[in-house]
Design a protein around this motif. Structure first.
Motif, PDB file in Angstrom:
ATOM      1  N   THR A  42       2.635   1.402   1.914  1.00  0.00           N
ATOM      2  CA  THR A  42       2.994   0.121   2.518  1.00  0.00           C
ATOM      3  C   THR A  42       3.975   0.288   3.669  1.00  0.00           C
ATOM      4  O   THR A  42       4.025  -0.545   4.564  1.00  0.00           O
ATOM      5  CB  THR A  42       3.604  -0.832   1.475  1.00  0.00           C
ATOM      6  OG1 THR A  42       4.750  -0.221   0.912  1.00  0.00           O
ATOM      7  CG2 THR A  42       2.600  -1.185   0.399  1.00  0.00           C
ATOM      8  N   GLY A  43       4.740   1.362   3.665  1.00  0.00           N
ATOM      9  CA  GLY A  43       5.693   1.634   4.736  1.00  0.00           C
ATOM     10  C   GLY A  43       5.113   2.436   5.884  1.00  0.00           C
ATOM     11  O   GLY A  43       5.820   2.762   6.836  1.00  0.00           O
ATOM     12  N   GLY A  44       3.828   2.799   5.778  1.00  0.00           N
ATOM     13  CA  GLY A  44       3.171   3.539   6.846  1.00  0.00           C
ATOM     14  C   GLY A  44       3.226   5.044   6.696  1.00  0.00           C
ATOM     15  O   GLY A  44       2.693   5.766   7.528  1.00  0.00           O
ATOM     16  N   ALA A  45       3.844   5.551   5.637  1.00  0.00           N
ATOM     17  CA  ALA A  45       3.894   6.997   5.417  1.00  0.00           C
ATOM     18  C   ALA A  45       2.550   7.488   4.889  1.00  0.00           C
ATOM     19  O   ALA A  45       1.817   6.740   4.247  1.00  0.00           O
ATOM     20  CB  ALA A  45       4.992   7.335   4.414  1.00  0.00           C
ATOM     21  N   LYS A  46       2.236   8.738   5.167  1.00  0.00           N
ATOM     22  CA  LYS A  46       1.018   9.348   4.655  1.00  0.00           C
ATOM     23  C   LYS A  46       1.367  10.316   3.540  1.00  0.00           C
ATOM     24  O   LYS A  46       2.302  11.102   3.673  1.00  0.00           O
ATOM     25  CB  LYS A  46       0.269  10.078   5.773  1.00  0.00           C
ATOM     26  CG  LYS A  46      -0.338   9.116   6.786  1.00  0.00           C
ATOM     27  CD  LYS A  46      -1.125   9.846   7.841  1.00  0.00           C
ATOM     28  CE  LYS A  46      -2.452  10.250   7.259  1.00  0.00           C
ATOM     29  NZ  LYS A  46      -3.348  10.871   8.239  1.00  0.00           N
ATOM     30  N   LEU A  47       0.627  10.216   2.436  1.00  0.00           N
ATOM     31  CA  LEU A  47       0.804  11.116   1.306  1.00  0.00           C
ATOM     32  C   LEU A  47      -0.494  11.856   1.067  1.00  0.00           C
ATOM     33  O   LEU A  47      -1.573  11.271   1.174  1.00  0.00           O
ATOM     34  CB  LEU A  47       1.125  10.332   0.026  1.00  0.00           C
ATOM     35  CG  LEU A  47       2.564   9.947  -0.267  1.00  0.00           C
ATOM     36  CD1 LEU A  47       3.019   8.861   0.664  1.00  0.00           C
ATOM     37  CD2 LEU A  47       2.681   9.523  -1.697  1.00  0.00           C
ATOM     38  N   TRP A 112     -10.496   9.030  -6.743  1.00  0.00           N
ATOM     39  CA  TRP A 112      -9.799   8.346  -5.668  1.00  0.00           C
ATOM     40  C   TRP A 112      -9.686   9.315  -4.493  1.00  0.00           C
ATOM     41  O   TRP A 112      -9.066  10.375  -4.614  1.00  0.00           O
ATOM     42  CB  TRP A 112      -8.409   7.914  -6.108  1.00  0.00           C
ATOM     43  CG  TRP A 112      -8.393   6.847  -7.162  1.00  0.00           C
ATOM     44  CD1 TRP A 112      -8.850   6.948  -8.437  1.00  0.00           C
ATOM     45  CD2 TRP A 112      -7.891   5.523  -7.026  1.00  0.00           C
ATOM     46  NE1 TRP A 112      -8.660   5.764  -9.101  1.00  0.00           N
ATOM     47  CE2 TRP A 112      -8.068   4.875  -8.259  1.00  0.00           C
ATOM     48  CE3 TRP A 112      -7.288   4.817  -5.979  1.00  0.00           C
ATOM     49  CZ2 TRP A 112      -7.672   3.555  -8.463  1.00  0.00           C
ATOM     50  CZ3 TRP A 112      -6.891   3.516  -6.205  1.00  0.00           C
ATOM     51  CH2 TRP A 112      -7.097   2.894  -7.430  1.00  0.00           C
ATOM     52  N   LYS A 113     -10.267   8.974  -3.361  1.00  0.00           N
ATOM     53  CA  LYS A 113     -10.308   9.855  -2.193  1.00  0.00           C
ATOM     54  C   LYS A 113      -9.317   9.405  -1.113  1.00  0.00           C
ATOM     55  O   LYS A 113      -8.611  10.204  -0.522  1.00  0.00           O
ATOM     56  CB  LYS A 113     -11.732   9.880  -1.636  1.00  0.00           C
ATOM     57  CG  LYS A 113     -11.935  10.629  -0.375  1.00  0.00           C
ATOM     58  CD  LYS A 113     -12.057  12.076  -0.611  1.00  0.00           C
ATOM     59  CE  LYS A 113     -12.466  12.773   0.686  1.00  0.00           C
ATOM     60  NZ  LYS A 113     -12.364  14.189   0.574  1.00  0.00           N
ATOM     61  N   LEU A 114      -9.284   8.096  -0.851  1.00  0.00           N
ATOM     62  CA  LEU A 114      -8.435   7.538   0.194  1.00  0.00           C
ATOM     63  C   LEU A 114      -7.929   6.184  -0.266  1.00  0.00           C
ATOM     64  O   LEU A 114      -8.696   5.378  -0.779  1.00  0.00           O
ATOM     65  CB  LEU A 114      -9.233   7.376   1.496  1.00  0.00           C
ATOM     66  CG  LEU A 114      -8.536   6.645   2.646  1.00  0.00           C
ATOM     67  CD1 LEU A 114      -7.404   7.484   3.203  1.00  0.00           C
ATOM     68  CD2 LEU A 114      -9.538   6.321   3.741  1.00  0.00           C
ATOM     69  N   LEU A 115      -6.639   5.939  -0.094  1.00  0.00           N
ATOM     70  CA  LEU A 115      -6.040   4.661  -0.458  1.00  0.00           C
ATOM     71  C   LEU A 115      -5.169   4.199   0.687  1.00  0.00           C
ATOM     72  O   LEU A 115      -4.360   4.972   1.220  1.00  0.00           O
ATOM     73  CB  LEU A 115      -5.186   4.823  -1.726  1.00  0.00           C
ATOM     74  CG  LEU A 115      -4.416   3.608  -2.214  1.00  0.00           C
ATOM     75  CD1 LEU A 115      -5.350   2.450  -2.562  1.00  0.00           C
ATOM     76  CD2 LEU A 115      -3.547   3.973  -3.412  1.00  0.00           C
ATOM     77  N   HIS A 116      -5.352   2.940   1.074  1.00  0.00           N
ATOM     78  CA  HIS A 116      -4.544   2.335   2.129  1.00  0.00           C
ATOM     79  C   HIS A 116      -3.939   1.055   1.587  1.00  0.00           C
ATOM     80  O   HIS A 116      -4.668   0.187   1.110  1.00  0.00           O
ATOM     81  CB  HIS A 116      -5.400   2.035   3.355  1.00  0.00           C
ATOM     82  CG  HIS A 116      -4.595   1.615   4.537  1.00  0.00           C
ATOM     83  ND1 HIS A 116      -4.501   2.379   5.656  1.00  0.00           N
ATOM     84  CD2 HIS A 116      -3.845   0.517   4.761  1.00  0.00           C
ATOM     85  CE1 HIS A 116      -3.708   1.766   6.530  1.00  0.00           C
ATOM     86  NE2 HIS A 116      -3.301   0.628   6.004  1.00  0.00           N
ATOM     87  N   GLU A 117      -2.603   0.947   1.625  1.00  0.00           N
ATOM     88  CA  GLU A 117      -1.905  -0.224   1.098  1.00  0.00           C
ATOM     89  C   GLU A 117      -1.180  -0.948   2.236  1.00  0.00           C
ATOM     90  O   GLU A 117      -0.584  -0.308   3.099  1.00  0.00           O
ATOM     91  CB  GLU A 117      -0.868   0.186   0.054  1.00  0.00           C
ATOM     92  CG  GLU A 117      -1.459   0.837  -1.159  1.00  0.00           C
ATOM     93  CD  GLU A 117      -0.423   1.158  -2.223  1.00  0.00           C
ATOM     94  OE1 GLU A 117      -0.795   1.152  -3.403  1.00  0.00           O
ATOM     95  OE2 GLU A 117       0.749   1.407  -1.878  1.00  0.00           O
ATOM     96  N   THR A 118      -1.229  -2.267   2.187  1.00  0.00           N
ATOM     97  CA  THR A 118      -0.514  -3.105   3.151  1.00  0.00           C
ATOM     98  C   THR A 118       0.305  -4.122   2.381  1.00  0.00           C
ATOM     99  O   THR A 118      -0.230  -4.837   1.517  1.00  0.00           O
ATOM    100  CB  THR A 118      -1.510  -3.837   4.081  1.00  0.00           C
ATOM    101  OG1 THR A 118      -2.331  -2.873   4.741  1.00  0.00           O
ATOM    102  CG2 THR A 118      -0.779  -4.688   5.103  1.00  0.00           C
TER     103      THR A 118
END
Length: 121
Positions: A42-47, A112-118
């Protein structure tokens, strides 16, 4: 119930139990994620998977009383070996205001391959 919808629900129950109470098997939780997993927080960081693993291993029972509710789970698209699923996720901790985020996950080969949170404002 669609297996990808079931997985979204089940993984959030496992996360709530692990982070909120230190209950469950962190290795079984991590096994749900592909080795090539990536996430935009949610903060824009990539993990990546290694960062996710370190986070979960170090955070058992770190958020006492955590509650996670997933809603509006929708299959955006699915195919023989995967799917794209969107959902909303409300998290709350005792004495704090709940947060709401909108998430989109890509499943590949059951993981789970890719997750994007907003974060909702």
């Amino acid at each position: 119930m669609n297996p990808y919808i079931r997985e979204v629900i089940d993984v959030h129950v496992a996360i709530e139990n692990w982070l909120g109470k230190g209950e469950g098997d962190v290795e079984a939780l991590l096994a749900r994620f592909a080795p090539s997993f990536s996430m935009v927080t949610t903060g824009g960081a990539k993990l990546d998977f290694a960062m996710l693993s370190a986070f979960f291993r170090g955070q058992g029972a770190a958020k006492p009383g955590l509650k996670i509710v997933v809603e509006e789970i929708t299959i955006v698209e699915d195919w023989l070996t995967g799917a794209v699923v969107s959902y909303s996720e409300r998290q709350s901790l005792p004495g704090q205001e709940a947060t709401l985020r909108y998430s989109t996950v890509v499943f590949a080969d059951g993981k789970w391959k890719l997750l994007h949170e907003t974060m909702a404002v």
